[in-house]
Design a protein around this motif. Structure first.
Motif, PDB file in Angstrom:
ATOM      1  N   TYR A   1     -33.089   1.435 -30.379  1.00 32.57           N
ATOM      2  CA  TYR A   1     -33.482   2.469 -29.256  1.00 32.57           C
ATOM      3  C   TYR A   1     -35.107   1.945 -29.119  1.00 32.57           C
ATOM      4  O   TYR A   1     -35.614   1.684 -30.211  1.00 32.57           O
ATOM      5  N   GLY A   2     -35.683   2.192 -27.738  1.00 30.04           N
ATOM      6  CA  GLY A   2     -37.183   2.194 -27.707  1.00 30.04           C
ATOM      7  C   GLY A   2     -37.871   3.331 -27.982  1.00 30.04           C
ATOM      8  O   GLY A   2     -37.245   4.347 -28.676  1.00 30.04           O
TER       9      GLY A   2
ATOM     10  N   ILE B   1     -44.381  17.251 -29.672  1.00 30.83           N
ATOM     11  CA  ILE B   1     -44.098  17.607 -30.751  1.00 30.83           C
ATOM     12  C   ILE B   1     -42.601  17.995 -31.062  1.00 30.83           C
ATOM     13  O   ILE B   1     -41.856  18.665 -30.472  1.00 30.83           O
ATOM     14  N   PRO B   2     -42.415  17.607 -32.528  1.00 30.48           N
ATOM     15  CA  PRO B   2     -40.799  17.561 -32.882  1.00 30.48           C
ATOM     16  C   PRO B   2     -40.088  18.861 -32.993  1.00 30.48           C
ATOM     17  O   PRO B   2     -40.870  19.893 -33.073  1.00 30.48           O
TER      18      PRO B   2
ATOM     19  N   ASN C   1     -32.543  17.785 -32.453  1.00 29.26           N
ATOM     20  CA  ASN C   1     -33.636  17.340 -31.746  1.00 29.26           C
ATOM     21  C   ASN C   1     -34.652  16.641 -32.552  1.00 29.26           C
ATOM     22  O   ASN C   1     -35.479  16.076 -32.225  1.00 29.26           O
ATOM     23  N   ASP C   2     -34.631  16.878 -33.988  1.00 28.52           N
ATOM     24  CA  ASP C   2     -35.505  16.362 -34.967  1.00 28.52           C
ATOM     25  C   ASP C   2     -34.978  14.712 -35.352  1.00 28.52           C
ATOM     26  O   ASP C   2     -35.810  14.197 -36.021  1.00 28.52           O
ATOM     27  N   VAL C   3     -33.833  14.600 -34.906  1.00 29.63           N
ATOM     28  CA  VAL C   3     -33.260  13.130 -34.980  1.00 29.63           C
ATOM     29  C   VAL C   3     -33.489  12.275 -33.520  1.00 29.63           C
ATOM     30  O   VAL C   3     -32.363  12.473 -33.320  1.00 29.63           O
ATOM     31  N   GLN C   4     -34.492  11.660 -33.700  1.00 29.91           N
ATOM     32  CA  GLN C   4     -34.816  11.083 -32.450  1.00 29.91           C
ATOM     33  C   GLN C   4     -35.107   9.372 -32.908  1.00 29.91           C
ATOM     34  O   GLN C   4     -36.582   9.376 -33.085  1.00 29.91           O
TER      35      GLN C   4
ATOM     36  N   SER D   1     -35.290  13.693 -25.794  1.00 27.85           N
ATOM     37  CA  SER D   1     -35.316  12.121 -25.720  1.00 27.85           C
ATOM     38  C   SER D   1     -33.695  12.040 -25.488  1.00 27.85           C
ATOM     39  O   SER D   1     -32.858  12.743 -25.775  1.00 27.85           O
ATOM     40  N   SER D   2     -33.466  10.710 -25.039  1.00 27.96           N
ATOM     41  CA  SER D   2     -31.889  10.148 -25.035  1.00 27.96           C
ATOM     42  C   SER D   2     -31.595   9.187 -26.343  1.00 27.96           C
ATOM     43  O   SER D   2     -30.641   8.964 -26.384  1.00 27.96           O
ATOM     44  N   ASN D   3     -32.450   9.132 -27.252  1.00 26.14           N
ATOM     45  CA  ASN D   3     -31.989   8.632 -28.469  1.00 26.14           C
ATOM     46  C   ASN D   3     -31.452   9.260 -29.509  1.00 26.14           C
ATOM     47  O   ASN D   3     -30.914   8.663 -30.473  1.00 26.14           O
TER      48      ASN D   3
END
Length: 523
Positions: A79-80, A86-87, A100-103, A142-144
């Motif tokens: 991933y880029g 802010i997480p 959402n914290d896993v990016q 994000s999309s990651n």
């Protein structure tokens, strides 16, 4: 055996290894240069593909700038970057459910990247293309993360799946005035989405996709992004169908409101809107801290924080769906949806009682509160006070927005639109959230490992139904298929809505009483 023979055998073995390498690590030539992906389970993934230039420094607050072509082969194996943000706060149980914290990928301004999954990274076939924009409003996500993985959907639907990262918050939507080269800085983030779709138009055929069959869809903030794209002249012709999941956005931010939000941030930074070069030199960490400070100050005054979002201007010349549906996309087939219990994601008082719910209803509708609460309880006698309170809030926000969007499309004579309601609850935390906001995302991605779902036979059925509908919409412009129940387009008489549940069925105007009641109070 001669040395010549040995060399021939060695060369043959090496040639076989190189063929295997080409299958395992396919190389695709884009219009900007060659990229190397990774194949797993007969699906090739290309992650962190840049679709525009780094947005830091002199490019900050500008529209997305073109990529410089490169020589050689760039790896697209991981991933880029994700947009600075802010997480997610893990003190809130719902935050854990959406991960959402896993990016992965790290944070930074070189975030104009996309991820792509394909069954065949070549020009041999032209498969439908599904482009998904992530949730998180215009400020986060994000999309990651796990919810953005497209491998399962690409395999299930025999399609190309693309997910997109882009600028958020002040870096994507800081309004710097009406004049000069930064006059449209308040729309930079959605201009990124247009740039991503332009990349798709240029390059997706090389990955096995059909540039004439591109679906854009997204949930929550992703749906709001689709809502805006439906009204942007620069996006016209870049997609053939669309889906707005729990994110019907009817208006963009007005410039006077955007100026107020910008002034608060700039004051914290000790700068003026005219000091562009200084603003471009501020570390993004400082910008994020200033944003957080502004929001904290608003909360301390008892005000709801006003976040950055797309601003009217040249890129967004009018509101997405106000006063009516946008002319730019009247020919685009569209799905609009909500989940039954959207707003449970914002509630934390799980043990509220009926007296408290009644008081909430009184504050909203006055003397009709008891009648209305009785109607909600009669509709679903097993629902908890917590769920009923949130369901009312869902009806007055998400559901009202979705029905308004559909009605305005019909009034404008738009192409066929379809509606669905996700009623199957999440099993998480004993089912306390009901059919919560975001519940349909893992099913739509045909990836039920999410904590909101879970690998059960019934969830697999639901995933097959909704994923089949999305793939069919991308492929044909109509969501009807061999798996999902027959589904009529929405009209003002039947208001046919596909209700995903046990069983999934097409229903004429489900929850009609509540739709009519809240519509009558809209003004």
């Amino acid at each position: 055996m001669s040395n010549e023979t040995e060399m021939t055998e060695t060369e043959a073995m090496f040639a076989a290894v190189r063929k295997a390498e080409a299958r395992q690590f396919p190389i695709v030539e884009t219009t900007e240069g060659k990229v190397r992906g990774l194949s797993s389970g007969r699906i090739a993934s290309f992650k962190g593909l840049r679709y525009a230039a780094d947005t830091s420094g002199a490019n900050r607050f500008r529209p997305p700038q073109p990529l410089e072509p490169w020589a050689g082969v760039r790896d697209a194996l991981d991933y880029g970057q994700i947009a600075p943000q802010i997480p997610g706060d893990r003190r809130h149980a719902y935050a854990d459910l959406i991960l959402n914290d896993v990016q992965p990928g790290g944070m930074g301004e070189d975030c104009l990247v996309l991820n792509l999954w394909t069954p065949d990274p070549s020009r041999r076939t032209k498969r439908p293309v599904l482009v998904r924009f992530h949730g998180g409003g215009f400020y986060g996500g994000s999309s990651n993360g796990p919810g953005g993985d497209g491998e399962m959907l690409a395999r299930f639907g025999d399609c190309v799946v693309i997910t997109v990262n882009h600028r958020l918050s002040a870096l994507g939507y800081l309004y710097l005035g009406d004049e000069g080269e930064f006059a449209d800085s308040g729309a930079a983030g959605v201009q990124d989405l247009v740039a991503a779709l332009q990349w798709v138009a240029r390059n997706v055929e090389a990955f096995g996709g059909d540039p004439s069959r591109v679906l854009i869809f997204g949930q929550s903030g992703g749906g709001a992004k689709v809502s805006h794209l439906l009204g942007m002249p620069s996006a016209r012709g870049l997609f053939s169908s669309a889906g707005v999941m729990s994110g019907s956005s009817l208006v963009a931010m007005r410039r006077d409101d955007a100026a107020t939000v910008a002034a608060q941030l700039l004051q914290r930074l000790g700068l003026k809107a005219s000091q562009i070069r200084e603003l471009q030199a501020v570390p993004y960490q400082t910008l994020l801290a200033a944003q957080a400070d502004v929001e904290a100050a608003e909360r301390s005054r008892g005000e709801a924080p006003r976040s950055f979002s797309p601003v009217l201007g040249e890129a967004i010349p009018h509101h997405p769906f106000t006063p009516g549906a946008p002319q730019e996309s009247l020919d685009i087939p569209l799905i609009v949806s909500t989940a039954l219990d959207e707003r449970t994601y914002r509630e934390v008082k799980f043990d509220m009682g009926w007296d408290e719910v009644l008081e909430r209803f009184r504050r909203r509708v006055g003397e009709e509160a008891e009648m209305l609460l009785t109607a909600y309880r009669d509709e679903d006698p097993a629902a908890t006070p917590f769920v009923i309170s949130a369901r009312m809030a869902s009806d007055t926000t998400f559901r009202l927005g979705a029905s308004t969007m559909l009605e305005r499309r019909l009034a404008a004579g738009g192409a066929k639109s379809w509606a669905y309601l996700w009623a199957s609850p999440s099993p998480a935390y004993g089912g306390r959230y009901g059919a919560v906001h975001g519940i349909d995302v893992p099913y739509a991605m045909y990836d039920i490992r999410s904590p909101l779902a879970g690998p059960t036979a019934d969830n697999q059925r639901l995933a097959g139904e909704i994923a089949s509908a999305w793939v069919a919409l991308a492929a044909t412009g109509d969501p009807n298929n061999d798996v999902t129940p027959a589904w009529d387009a929405y009209d003002l008489e039947a208001r046919t809505t596909l209700v995903f549940g046990a069983p999934t069925e097409a229903v004429s105007d489900p929850r009609k009483f509540f739709r009519e009641y809240w519509s009558s109070r809209r003004g």
